[in-house]
Design a protein around this motif. Sequence first.
Motif, mmCIF file in Angstrom:
data_model
loop_
_atom_site.group_PDB
_atom_site.id
_atom_site.type_symbol
_atom_site.label_atom_id
_atom_site.label_comp_id
_atom_site.label_asym_id
_atom_site.label_seq_id
_atom_site.Cartn_x
_atom_site.Cartn_y
_atom_site.Cartn_z
ATOM 1 N N ILE A 35 0.834 -1.199 0.000
ATOM 2 C CA ILE A 35 0.000 0.000 0.000
ATOM 3 C C ILE A 35 0.869 1.250 0.000
ATOM 4 N N THR A 36 1.910 1.250 0.817
ATOM 5 C CA THR A 36 2.818 2.393 0.888
ATOM 6 C C THR A 36 3.534 2.610 -0.440
ATOM 7 N N ALA A 37 4.004 1.534 -1.072
ATOM 8 C CA ALA A 37 4.697 1.650 -2.356
ATOM 9 C C ALA A 37 3.754 2.176 -3.440
ATOM 10 N N GLU A 38 2.494 1.723 -3.426
ATOM 11 C CA GLU A 38 1.536 2.207 -4.422
ATOM 12 C C GLU A 38 1.211 3.684 -4.214
ATOM 13 N N VAL A 39 1.129 4.113 -2.967
ATOM 14 C CA VAL A 39 0.878 5.528 -2.677
ATOM 15 C C VAL A 39 2.060 6.380 -3.139
ATOM 16 N N GLU A 40 3.283 5.894 -2.907
ATOM 17 C CA GLU A 40 4.462 6.632 -3.363
ATOM 18 C C GLU A 40 4.497 6.741 -4.883
ATOM 19 N N LEU A 41 4.129 5.668 -5.589
ATOM 20 C CA LEU A 41 4.064 5.715 -7.049
ATOM 21 C C LEU A 41 3.028 6.731 -7.508
ATOM 22 N N LEU A 42 1.884 6.727 -6.873
ATOM 23 C CA LEU A 42 0.840 7.689 -7.216
ATOM 24 C C LEU A 42 1.302 9.122 -6.958
ATOM 25 N N ARG A 60 12.381 8.633 -11.262
ATOM 26 C CA ARG A 60 11.552 8.510 -10.047
ATOM 27 C C ARG A 60 10.392 7.546 -10.280
ATOM 28 N N ILE A 61 9.758 7.651 -11.439
ATOM 29 C CA ILE A 61 8.630 6.768 -11.737
ATOM 30 C C ILE A 61 9.119 5.322 -11.863
ATOM 31 N N ARG A 62 10.213 5.108 -12.557
ATOM 32 C CA ARG A 62 10.750 3.742 -12.681
ATOM 33 C C ARG A 62 11.102 3.154 -11.320
ATOM 34 N N ARG A 63 11.724 3.956 -10.481
ATOM 35 C CA ARG A 63 12.106 3.504 -9.144
ATOM 36 C C ARG A 63 10.864 3.159 -8.317
ATOM 37 N N ALA A 64 9.843 4.012 -8.403
ATOM 38 C CA ALA A 64 8.613 3.760 -7.646
ATOM 39 C C ALA A 64 7.909 2.510 -8.168
ATOM 40 N N ARG A 65 7.907 2.301 -9.490
ATOM 41 C CA ARG A 65 7.299 1.087 -10.051
ATOM 42 C C ARG A 65 8.044 -0.159 -9.595
ATOM 43 N N ARG A 66 9.374 -0.074 -9.543
ATOM 44 C CA ARG A 66 10.158 -1.220 -9.060
ATOM 45 C C ARG A 66 9.833 -1.525 -7.600
ATOM 46 N N ARG A 67 9.615 -0.488 -6.800
ATOM 47 C CA ARG A 67 9.249 -0.722 -5.384
ATOM 48 C C ARG A 67 7.895 -1.415 -5.288
ATOM 49 N N VAL A 68 6.952 -1.002 -6.131
ATOM 50 C CA VAL A 68 5.628 -1.643 -6.133
ATOM 51 C C VAL A 68 5.770 -3.107 -6.531
#
Length: 89
Positions: A35-42, A60-68
């Motif tokens: 949930i936290t990773a998806e919120v950060e991506l959003l 930043r978007i690629r990094r956030a997608r990798r975290r998700v």
Amino acid sequence: MKYIGALQAVVTADLSDREPTGAELDAIDLEMPLITAEVELLDVQIMTLDRPMSELDARRIRRARRRVLAARRELSNRAADLSTSGVGA
């Protein structure tokens, strides 16, 4: 004469009015990293809405997608471990 009392809904607590159970809270706690990773991506996606995307924004978007994806993988692996741990025991 018709009685309207029989047509009214029962005045009791609805299932949506109750507090979450311990098991539901545990499930939410288990999914919290995802949930936290998806919120950060959003958040990153919202941040780039009103401007042209720079190379830094794309990173930043690629990094956030990798975290998700990593959080989803971890959650799936935990669920698989929990379901197979009871097999053959």
